[in-house]
Scaffold this active site. Sequence first.
Site, PDB file in Angstrom:
ATOM      1  N   ILE A  26       1.855   2.830 -14.409  1.00 34.18           N
ATOM      2  CA  ILE A  26       3.254   3.152 -14.142  1.00 34.18           C
ATOM      3  C   ILE A  26       3.850   3.983 -15.275  1.00 34.18           C
ATOM      4  CG2 ILE A  26       5.549   2.155 -13.740  1.00 34.18           C
ATOM      5  CD1 ILE A  26       3.366   1.656 -11.533  1.00 34.18           C
ATOM      6  N   VAL A 176       5.549   1.707  -6.618  1.00 36.95           N
ATOM      7  CA  VAL A 176       4.602   2.717  -6.140  1.00 36.95           C
ATOM      8  C   VAL A 176       3.270   2.094  -5.740  1.00 36.95           C
ATOM      9  CG1 VAL A 176       5.632   4.607  -7.399  1.00 36.95           C
ATOM     10  CG2 VAL A 176       3.950   3.165  -8.533  1.00 36.95           C
ATOM     11  N   LYS A 227      12.027  -7.136  -6.208  1.00 36.03           N
ATOM     12  CA  LYS A 227      10.632  -6.750  -6.459  1.00 36.03           C
ATOM     13  C   LYS A 227       9.666  -7.876  -6.074  1.00 36.03           C
ATOM     14  CE  LYS A 227       6.927  -5.022  -8.077  1.00 36.03           C
ATOM     15  NZ  LYS A 227       6.313  -3.767  -7.700  1.00 36.03           N
ATOM     16  N   CYS A 281      -0.638  -6.756  -8.682  1.00 31.39           N
ATOM     17  CA  CYS A 281       0.732  -6.944  -8.199  1.00 31.39           C
ATOM     18  C   CYS A 281       0.814  -8.093  -7.213  1.00 31.39           C
ATOM     19  CB  CYS A 281       1.202  -5.657  -7.532  1.00 31.39           C
ATOM     20  SG  CYS A 281       0.845  -4.214  -8.541  1.00 31.39           S
ATOM     21  N   LYS A 339      -9.177  -2.492  -3.925  1.00 30.42           N
ATOM     22  CA  LYS A 339      -8.879  -1.929  -2.602  1.00 30.42           C
ATOM     23  C   LYS A 339      -9.458  -0.518  -2.540  1.00 30.42           C
ATOM     24  CE  LYS A 339      -4.360   0.163  -3.145  1.00 30.42           C
ATOM     25  NZ  LYS A 339      -3.032   0.243  -2.559  1.00 30.42           N
ATOM     26  N   ARG A 346      -8.942  -4.888 -11.477  1.00 32.32           N
ATOM     27  CA  ARG A 346      -8.216  -6.094 -11.892  1.00 32.32           C
ATOM     28  C   ARG A 346      -8.015  -7.060 -10.728  1.00 32.32           C
ATOM     29  NH1 ARG A 346      -3.101  -3.548 -14.800  1.00 32.32           N
ATOM     30  NH2 ARG A 346      -3.229  -2.258 -12.947  1.00 32.32           N
TER      31      ARG A 346
HETATM   32  N1  SAJ Z   1      -5.000  -6.219   1.512  1.00 30.19           N
HETATM   33  C1  SAJ Z   1      -5.575  -6.919   2.550  1.00 30.19           C
HETATM   34  N2  SAJ Z   1      -5.129  -6.689   3.814  1.00 30.19           N
HETATM   35  C2  SAJ Z   1      -4.149  -5.771   4.088  1.00 30.19           C
HETATM   36  C3  SAJ Z   1      -3.551  -5.073   3.025  1.00 30.19           C
HETATM   37  C4  SAJ Z   1      -4.002  -5.319   1.748  1.00 30.19           C
HETATM   38  O1  SAJ Z   1      -6.458  -7.752   2.360  1.00 30.19           O
HETATM   39  O2  SAJ Z   1      -3.827  -5.603   5.260  1.00 30.19           O
HETATM   40  C5  SAJ Z   1      -5.451  -6.449   0.135  1.00 30.19           C
HETATM   41  C6  SAJ Z   1      -6.027  -5.214  -0.545  1.00 30.19           C
HETATM   42  O3  SAJ Z   1      -7.377  -5.047  -0.242  1.00 30.19           O
HETATM   43  C7  SAJ Z   1      -5.782  -5.535  -1.992  1.00 30.19           C
HETATM   44  C8  SAJ Z   1      -4.478  -6.328  -1.979  1.00 30.19           C
HETATM   45  O4  SAJ Z   1      -4.327  -6.774  -0.655  1.00 30.19           O
HETATM   46  O5  SAJ Z   1      -6.807  -6.351  -2.529  1.00 30.19           O
HETATM   47  C9  SAJ Z   1      -3.244  -5.562  -2.381  1.00 30.19           C
HETATM   48  O6  SAJ Z   1      -3.268  -4.212  -1.891  1.00 30.19           O
HETATM   49  P1  SAJ Z   1      -1.981  -3.454  -1.315  1.00 30.19           P
HETATM   50  O7  SAJ Z   1      -2.397  -2.102  -0.914  1.00 30.19           O
HETATM   51  O8  SAJ Z   1      -1.326  -4.281  -0.304  1.00 30.19           O
HETATM   52  O9  SAJ Z   1      -0.956  -3.423  -2.509  1.00 30.19           O
HETATM   53  P2  SAJ Z   1      -1.016  -2.951  -4.044  1.00 30.19           P
HETATM   54  O10 SAJ Z   1      -1.239  -4.170  -4.865  1.00 30.19           O
HETATM   55  O11 SAJ Z   1      -1.908  -1.806  -4.263  1.00 30.19           O
HETATM   56  O12 SAJ Z   1       0.496  -2.413  -4.218  1.00 30.19           O
HETATM   57  C10 SAJ Z   1       1.580  -3.284  -3.937  1.00 30.19           C
HETATM   58  C11 SAJ Z   1       2.608  -2.513  -3.074  1.00 30.19           C
HETATM   59  N3  SAJ Z   1       3.610  -3.444  -2.587  1.00 30.19           N
HETATM   60  C12 SAJ Z   1       3.909  -3.531  -1.256  1.00 30.19           C
HETATM   61  O13 SAJ Z   1       3.351  -2.877  -0.427  1.00 30.19           O
HETATM   62  C13 SAJ Z   1       5.000  -4.500  -0.885  1.00 30.19           C
HETATM   63  C14 SAJ Z   1       3.271  -1.432  -3.923  1.00 30.19           C
HETATM   64  O14 SAJ Z   1       4.327  -0.808  -3.208  1.00 30.19           O
HETATM   65  C15 SAJ Z   1       3.813  -2.042  -5.235  1.00 30.19           C
HETATM   66  O15 SAJ Z   1       4.395  -1.039  -6.062  1.00 30.19           O
HETATM   67  C16 SAJ Z   1       2.675  -2.663  -5.975  1.00 30.19           C
HETATM   68  O16 SAJ Z   1       2.140  -3.709  -5.157  1.00 30.19           O
HETATM   69  C17 SAJ Z   1       3.179  -3.191  -7.288  1.00 30.19           C
HETATM   70  O17 SAJ Z   1       2.913  -2.552  -8.315  1.00 30.19           O
HETATM   71  O18 SAJ Z   1       3.894  -4.200  -7.310  1.00 30.19           O
END
Ligand code: SAJ
Length: 448
Positions: A26, A176, A227, A281, A339, A346
Amino acid sequence: IIAFTLQPSETVMNFNKVCMLGLGYIGLPTACTLANHGVQVVGVDTNPHVVHTLRNGELHIHEPGLGELVRQALGSGRLTVSPVPEPADAFIIAVPTPFYAQEQGDYQGLPYRKADMGAVMAATEAILPHLRPGNLVILESTSPPRTTVDLVQPILERSGLRAGVDFFLAYSPERVLPGQILRELVENARVIGGVTPESAQAGRDLYAIFVKGEIVQTDATTAEMVKLMENTYRDINIAIANEFSRLAEAFGVDVWQAISYANRHPRVKILNPGPGVGGHCISVDPWFFVEKAPELARLIHTARLVNDGQPHHTAALVAQALDGELPGKRIAALGLAFKPEVDDLRESPAIEVAQLLAKAGAQVRAYEPFKPAEQVAGIETVPTLAAALEGAEAILLLVQHKEFVALDPLAVASLTPARILIDTRGALDAAAWQSAGFSIYRLGDGRQ
Ligand code: SAJ
């Protein structure tokens, strides 16, 4: 007594110099974006490796487009990198808020994890000697509710200056999505919570330099809670998808098909099950609610435990696909990132699955295309797909990187004796792999 009056809120504050504390996923893009919008920025990181790498024009993290952005910012002379802060008009804190590796709490027999606020406290203390009347301090790190007013404000007020009176203090969460940081940094709506309305206004003036999305102003604790609510909402939705996958397995149903049918309902949008929830996150932030108020956060707590249990469930499925026998089995694990299309390992559930299998005696060879040289405790990592596949008895898809989804099953069949494929992401074309001679096992598919 400090005779300084903060500017009235109609006046737009000028920020000639900004000090960014923390140059991670970030802080670094934000620092560069500010610099590329004409602001003088000092990027601060306490990790000498980060300072050294950036000073050489190289990157310590992977994010699409970031290399170019950093080169532009450094090349303009407006971004400098330093191990210590300097006086500035505004200070932004964007350091990690992990949880303690060992220490955990307990609520009615259920474990919960505790936030380690050490980096936020150290960054705040590092600002202290440079804080001047009229400065703006912004906390961006995701933090438990009330951190800005209960933790950051008292530290800064040791300067003798009062928050909201002599200097501005606000909380503004980053939102983000890794993989799309550069675009979302500019386009996403931004919430700015001030300890006073003037502080929120000052924060607005700073972010308005580059944010094109809507900027909303509120108080600091609301912004913190917003958040945490966003990521908790997503965590709970993934937890129900994971629970559906277990129910589907029990009832002889293919969860992927069932979800796609349910999602034809206009008000239903079930997310994807998988091997667990990782990253810095979503798998962390809900704990901040649980830690502060376990008696009020029971649903949140349970969802966390469901998602944290998913790697174990996935490892059990792998054992089942291998006739219950893991010791000595050679498994090619595809992907270790938390992902797809990111290099971030992490809290990765893929790593946890691989480690659980190795612990049970399997010989896991893992290939992560975004971090091909990374060493990971307990498993063997290899720098190419071919090396992972060689001599394998089973292939385990843990991350749906585009590179893996696009694999040609016949080409893979020619590289490995393995004819068992376990898809934990529902991402591969089962029919194509079957016709290439593979037996397919999918997480959440109770028909197999
Ligand atoms: N995942 C699943 N199934 C899904 C979606 C995600 O198992 O349908 C898993 C992913 O594989 C991964 C984890 O969840 O291991 C998180 O991935 P993600 O793409 O959902 O989210 P992050 O952690 O990359 O980013 C999130 C986002 N928050 C939301 O969508 C509400 C992002 O906007 C935030 O800025 C970020 O957290 C953060 O920094 O807080």
